[in-house]
Design a protein around this motif. Structure first.
Motif, PDB file in Angstrom:
ATOM      1  N   ILE A   1      -2.886  -0.158  13.895  1.00 50.73           N
ATOM      2  CA  ILE A   1      -3.391   1.127  13.336  1.00 50.73           C
ATOM      3  C   ILE A   1      -2.914   1.417  12.027  1.00 50.73           C
ATOM      4  O   ILE A   1      -1.628   1.770  11.908  1.00 50.73           O
ATOM      5  CB  ILE A   1      -4.030   2.213  14.131  1.00 50.73           C
ATOM      6  N   TYR A   2      -3.674   1.123  10.949  1.00 51.49           N
ATOM      7  CA  TYR A   2      -3.375   1.874   9.536  1.00 51.49           C
ATOM      8  C   TYR A   2      -4.326   2.904   9.202  1.00 51.49           C
ATOM      9  O   TYR A   2      -5.573   3.008   9.452  1.00 51.49           O
ATOM     10  CB  TYR A   2      -3.466   0.741   8.543  1.00 51.49           C
ATOM     11  N   VAL A   3      -3.910   3.956   8.089  1.00 49.54           N
ATOM     12  CA  VAL A   3      -4.691   4.661   7.475  1.00 49.54           C
ATOM     13  C   VAL A   3      -4.814   4.250   6.024  1.00 49.54           C
ATOM     14  O   VAL A   3      -3.624   4.017   5.588  1.00 49.54           O
ATOM     15  CB  VAL A   3      -4.357   6.000   7.674  1.00 49.54           C
ATOM     16  N   ILE A   4      -5.942   4.039   5.514  1.00 51.13           N
ATOM     17  CA  ILE A   4      -6.059   3.771   3.882  1.00 51.13           C
ATOM     18  C   ILE A   4      -6.567   5.071   3.133  1.00 51.13           C
ATOM     19  O   ILE A   4      -7.422   5.652   3.548  1.00 51.13           O
ATOM     20  CB  ILE A   4      -7.136   2.895   3.758  1.00 51.13           C
ATOM     21  N   HIS A   5      -5.476   5.555   2.286  1.00 48.97           N
ATOM     22  CA  HIS A   5      -5.601   6.982   1.661  1.00 48.97           C
ATOM     23  C   HIS A   5      -5.279   6.753   0.242  1.00 48.97           C
ATOM     24  O   HIS A   5      -4.235   6.139   0.019  1.00 48.97           O
ATOM     25  CB  HIS A   5      -5.095   8.038   2.357  1.00 48.97           C
TER      26      HIS A   5
END
Length: 138
Positions: free
Chosen positions: A61-65
């Motif tokens: 799981i990654y967060v794109i910000h």
């Protein structure tokens, strides 16, 4: 002569009172941030992220910000996983996207941009066909 001194003192007191009133009014408008900005600057907690993985593979799981991708962890295959998103991973306007990369597959999952406010949490439902996955903010 004494009456002119009394007149000047009275004018000086009136001017001082008026100046104090104006300065205190300016302090109310310019000295404090708006209520919503004050709440945002004081909130430095984490955002709960619940991942329900119906896929049989483990998913990274990654967060794109703010145009970058940050790894959060791994959601186990066919399992429920709870993660915490640090406040710093929220983009401008508290926007973020979630990106799932199943280990051992070329399939990918990516959410639309979601906005998260203080006190809310995110739930991501990863389906066996990752294209059918959904995200919700509560």
């Amino acid at each position: 002569m004494p009456s002119s001194i009394a007149f000047k003192l009275r004018n000086l007191r009136t001017a001082g009172t008026l100046t104090a009133a104006i300065l205190s009014a300016c302090g109310c408008f310019f000295g404090q941030p708006p209520a919503d900005a004050a709440g945002a600057s004081q909130w430095s907690g984490e955002i709960p992220l619940q991942i329900v993985n119906h896929h049989w593979l483990d998913v990274t799981i990654y967060v794109i910000h703010d145009g970058q991708r940050t790894r959060l962890g791994v959601a186990g295959g066919s399992a429920h996983t709870r993660m915490m998103l640090p406040h710093r991973l929220l983009g401008v306007g508290r926007e973020l996207q979630l990106y799932g990369d199943p280990i051992g597959s070329t399939e990918r999952a990516i959410t639309e941009v979601v906005v998260v406010q203080p006190g809310q949490f995110v739930e991501w439902l990863l389906e066996s066909g990752l294209a059918r996955s959904t995200v919700a903010v509560y």
